[in-house]
Design a protein around this motif. Structure first.
Motif, PDB file in Angstrom:
ATOM      1  N   UNK A  15       0.928  -1.621  -0.181  1.00 12.19           N
ATOM      2  CA  UNK A  15      -0.124   0.075  -0.575  1.00 12.19           C
ATOM      3  C   UNK A  15       0.497   1.358   0.234  1.00 12.19           C
ATOM      4  N   UNK A  16       1.982   1.249   0.803  1.00 13.99           N
ATOM      5  CA  UNK A  16       2.936   2.054   0.596  1.00 13.99           C
ATOM      6  C   UNK A  16       3.491   2.278  -0.825  1.00 13.99           C
ATOM      7  N   UNK A  17       3.642   1.601  -1.298  1.00 13.40           N
ATOM      8  CA  UNK A  17       4.821   1.620  -2.379  1.00 13.40           C
ATOM      9  C   UNK A  17       3.586   2.741  -3.574  1.00 13.40           C
ATOM     10  N   UNK A  18       2.804   2.253  -3.651  1.00 16.10           N
ATOM     11  CA  UNK A  18       1.443   2.966  -4.879  1.00 16.10           C
ATOM     12  C   UNK A  18       1.367   4.412  -4.094  1.00 16.10           C
ATOM     13  N   UNK A  19       1.307   4.335  -2.935  1.00 16.81           N
ATOM     14  CA  UNK A  19       1.680   5.938  -3.177  1.00 16.81           C
ATOM     15  C   UNK A  19       3.115   6.660  -3.112  1.00 16.81           C
ATOM     16  N   UNK A  20       3.854   5.823  -2.319  1.00 14.59           N
ATOM     17  CA  UNK A  20       5.412   6.088  -2.566  1.00 14.59           C
ATOM     18  C   UNK A  20       5.605   7.274  -2.148  1.00 14.59           C
ATOM     19  N   UNK A  21       4.738   8.004  -0.562  1.00 16.35           N
ATOM     20  CA  UNK A  21       5.403   9.237  -0.519  1.00 16.35           C
ATOM     21  C   UNK A  21       5.233   9.265   1.101  1.00 16.35           C
ATOM     22  N   UNK A  22       6.661   9.429   1.486  1.00 21.90           N
ATOM     23  CA  UNK A  22       7.115   9.701   2.870  1.00 21.90           C
ATOM     24  C   UNK A  22       7.056   8.328   4.133  1.00 21.90           C
ATOM     25  N   UNK A  23       6.893   8.203   4.951  1.00 23.75           N
ATOM     26  CA  UNK A  23       7.206   7.380   5.658  1.00 23.75           C
ATOM     27  C   UNK A  23       5.874   6.852   6.345  1.00 23.75           C
ATOM     28  N   UNK A  24       5.813   5.336   7.172  1.00 19.37           N
ATOM     29  CA  UNK A  24       4.320   4.909   7.432  1.00 19.37           C
ATOM     30  C   UNK A  24       5.053   4.116   9.318  1.00 19.37           C
ATOM     31  N   UNK A  25       4.508   4.883  10.043  1.00 19.27           N
ATOM     32  CA  UNK A  25       4.175   3.597  11.661  1.00 19.27           C
ATOM     33  C   UNK A  25       3.233   3.416  11.038  1.00 19.27           C
ATOM     34  N   UNK A  26       3.536   2.337  12.023  1.00 20.96           N
ATOM     35  CA  UNK A  26       2.505   0.483  12.352  1.00 20.96           C
ATOM     36  C   UNK A  26       3.740   0.020  12.977  1.00 20.96           C
ATOM     37  N   UNK A  27       1.908  -0.697  14.034  1.00 16.06           N
ATOM     38  CA  UNK A  27       2.872  -1.627  15.343  1.00 16.06           C
ATOM     39  C   UNK A  27       2.552  -3.364  14.968  1.00 16.06           C
ATOM     40  N   UNK A  28       3.513  -3.977  14.387  1.00 20.46           N
ATOM     41  CA  UNK A  28       3.327  -5.441  14.023  1.00 20.46           C
ATOM     42  C   UNK A  28       4.276  -5.919  15.330  1.00 20.46           C
ATOM     43  N   UNK A  29       3.558  -5.992  16.463  1.00 16.87           N
ATOM     44  CA  UNK A  29       4.429  -6.875  17.144  1.00 16.87           C
ATOM     45  C   UNK A  29       5.510  -6.228  17.970  1.00 16.87           C
ATOM     46  N   UNK A  30       5.501  -5.215  17.465  1.00 18.43           N
ATOM     47  CA  UNK A  30       6.916  -4.050  17.699  1.00 18.43           C
ATOM     48  C   UNK A  30       6.100  -2.965  16.931  1.00 18.43           C
ATOM     49  N   UNK A  31       6.974  -1.384  17.292  1.00 17.90           N
ATOM     50  CA  UNK A  31       6.981  -0.506  16.578  1.00 17.90           C
ATOM     51  C   UNK A  31       6.915   0.251  15.092  1.00 17.90           C
ATOM     52  N   UNK A  32       7.422  -0.163  14.504  1.00 19.70           N
ATOM     53  CA  UNK A  32       7.633  -0.202  12.679  1.00 19.70           C
ATOM     54  C   UNK A  32       7.690   1.318  11.963  1.00 19.70           C
ATOM     55  N   UNK A  33       8.337   1.103  11.562  1.00 21.66           N
ATOM     56  CA  UNK A  33       8.445   2.596  10.558  1.00 21.66           C
ATOM     57  C   UNK A  33       9.038   1.914   8.893  1.00 21.66           C
ATOM     58  N   UNK A  34       8.103   2.547   8.149  1.00 22.68           N
ATOM     59  CA  UNK A  34       8.362   2.233   6.508  1.00 22.68           C
ATOM     60  C   UNK A  34       8.317   3.155   5.997  1.00 22.68           C
ATOM     61  N   UNK A  35       8.952   3.183   5.188  1.00 20.19           N
ATOM     62  CA  UNK A  35       9.540   4.102   4.221  1.00 20.19           C
ATOM     63  C   UNK A  35      10.189   4.173   2.332  1.00 20.19           C
ATOM     64  N   UNK A  36       9.262   4.688   1.933  1.00 18.77           N
ATOM     65  CA  UNK A  36       9.338   3.911   0.583  1.00 18.77           C
ATOM     66  C   UNK A  36      10.477   5.311  -0.310  1.00 18.77           C
ATOM     67  N   UNK A  37      11.002   4.920  -1.480  1.00 17.48           N
ATOM     68  CA  UNK A  37      12.010   5.895  -2.346  1.00 17.48           C
ATOM     69  C   UNK A  37      11.816   5.192  -3.722  1.00 17.48           C
ATOM     70  N   UNK A  38      11.047   5.796  -4.912  1.00 15.14           N
ATOM     71  CA  UNK A  38      10.581   5.443  -6.380  1.00 15.14           C
ATOM     72  C   UNK A  38      11.927   5.466  -6.917  1.00 15.14           C
ATOM     73  N   UNK A  39      11.872   4.305  -7.888  1.00  9.91           N
ATOM     74  CA  UNK A  39      13.023   4.903  -8.936  1.00  9.91           C
ATOM     75  C   UNK A  39      12.459   5.372 -10.368  1.00  9.91           C
ATOM     76  N   UNK A  40      13.006   6.031 -10.630  1.00 12.99           N
ATOM     77  CA  UNK A  40      12.528   6.726 -11.646  1.00 12.99           C
ATOM     78  C   UNK A  40      13.250   6.564 -12.964  1.00 12.99           C
TER      79      UNK A  40
END
Length: 453
Positions: free
Chosen positions: A114-139
């Motif tokens: 879901x983050x890769x489709x928007x590919x904007x910024x970061x997203x924080x979520x809880x998946x057993x522990x606190x995680x942060x996702x970051x998306x970098x587009x390849x242009x």
């Protein structure tokens, strides 16, 4: 209990405690603001650092992504790329997964997709522990052909924040304890002279009212307090002296009529008297009691009139007429009143009468044929001049006429104690006027001035 109740001691507190707690509360607010600000800055710094780490990994992974002419996305395998594979997803432009991290769950894959489709910024979520996702587009050629999503656990950063928060709270508590102790010690030291001066002033007021703090070097605030306490002690000393003088004058003045009454009573008890002698004794006792009443009235008026009566007013001509009608004129000496009608004096009528009565009594006692009382307005003041045609006064007698206990002729047989004219001056001065006796060999002259009404 509110949080303020924990900072404020219960029950009645001293000024020292209030000052110390008030200052401690102000310092505590500043410490809290500083601690909150520092923790906010630390949280932002740690978040920025986590983003930098994720972005660096994503950029390194993007270098391994190859896009074929037909648009197929592949990953160039390199040595020691396992570090890049941890927590890293590679997606095609349409969102298909090219590579996922080992052990990733479907739910986490879905979040990364879901983050890769928007590919904007970061997203924080809880998946057993606190995680942060970051998306970098390849242009390529201005179009997004792939996306790299990296993840990192935020637990180490959260742990640092918790430790910083606990540390700042601990430091703030220790700092506040130290600040409060120091403030209380300084306030106690600063207020100790005030307590000592108040205790000393109380002791002096009870034991030695003439003692003073004086003008010895002190801090400005203590010097002002010392001056105020000295002024209070001055007023207290003046009140005590006034009470003592009043008691002495009253005792002195009442001694003579009391002695006459006692003598007459002793004679009545000691031997029988005929009707004429009995009437004479009764008249003597009556005159003595009247004299005592007059003395008490005059002295009580003097005691109540130590301050000027600004709102009091009376007509001088009416007071002078009342003086000529009193039984003090029973010896037949004529009294001539020369006063314009309606002349208003800014003094209470009873006070004015008590001030004039002893002067008129003295004039009648020493006059040969007549007493004259002049009332007039002179230079904005009301002047009353009492003149008799008696032997007059010498320079010494005129100068000392108003001194307490002074008598011009102690052997004239008059039972007074020399307090009449002294009371006159006290009443006149208290009313805002002046009293003056004039030396002359052709008759006595006393001049009193009063404020106009």
């Amino acid at each position: 209990m509110t949080w303020l109740g924990w900072l404020r001691p219960s029950g009645r507190t001293s000024l020292r405690s209030r000052l110390a707690w008030s200052a401690s509360l102000v310092v505590a607010l500043w410490v809290v603001l500083l601690a909150v600000g520092a923790n906010i800055l630390l949280a932002r710094g740690l978040a920025a650092q986590a983003d930098d780490v994720l972005r660096a990994r994503a950029e390194a992974t993007a270098l391994t992504v190859e896009v074929a002419v037909d648009g197929k996305v592949s990953v160039l395998e390199t040595r020691d790329d396992r570090a890049l594979d941890v927590g890293t997803w590679i997606f095609t432009g349409d969102g298909s997964i090219v590579e996922r991290p080992p052990g990733s769950s479907p739910a986490l894959d879905a979040e990364a997709a879901g983050l890769s489709r928007a590919c904007a910024g970061t997203r924080d979520l809880e998946a057993g522990e606190s995680l942060r996702l970051l998306c970098l587009p390849v242009i390529e050629n201005g179009q997004q052909v792939a996306a790299v999503v990296t993840s990192s656990s935020m637990s180490p950063y959260d742990q640092v924040q918790r430790l910083a928060l606990l540390g700042s709270v601990g430091v703030a508590v220790v700092l506040m304890v130290i600040v409060h102790v120091v403030l209380r010690a300084n306030v106690t030291r600063a207020l100790r002279p005030v307590q000592q001066m108040s205790v000393q002033a109380g002791r002096w007021s009870a034991e030695d009212v003439e003692r003073r703090f004086g003008s010895e070097p002190r801090p400005a605030e203590l010097a002002e307090l010392a001056e105020t306490l000295d002024q209070l002690l001055d007023r207290l000393a003046a009140v005590i002296r006034h009470e003592q003088r009043f008691s002495e004058e009253l005792s002195h003045e009442l001694r003579t009529p009391l002695a006459r009454i006692q003598a007459e009573v002793d004679l009545l008890i000691a031997q029988p008297r005929d009707a004429t002698a009995l009437q004479t004794a009764h008249l003597a006792i009556d005159r003595s009691t009247r004299s005592m009443r007059s003395i008490l009235d005059t002295m009580m008026t003097a005691a109540r009139s130590m301050n000027s009566l600004d709102d009091a007013r009376s007509r001088l001509d009416e007071i002078l007429v009342r003086l000529t009608e009193l039984d003090r004129l029973g010896d037949g000496t004529p009294v001539v009143v020369d006063c314009p009608a309606g002349l208003i004096v800014g003094v209470d009528g009873d006070v004015l009468e008590r001030a004039l009565a002893p002067v008129v009594d003295n004039a009648i006692r020493y006059a040969r044929t007549q007493v004259t009382i002049h009332g007039s307005r002179e230079q904005g003041r009301i002047a009353v001049t009492v003149i008799d045609d008696g032997p007059g006064m010498t320079e010494e007698i005129a100068e000392r006429a108003f001194e307490p206990g002074f008598r011009g002729d102690a052997g004239d047989g008059h039972p007074g104690a020399g307090l009449g004219l002294a009371l006159v001056r006290r009443l006149v001065v208290a009313a805002g006027g002046t009293a003056q006796a004039t030396a002359s060999a052709s008759g006595g002259q006393v001049r009193l001035t009063f404020p106009p009404g």
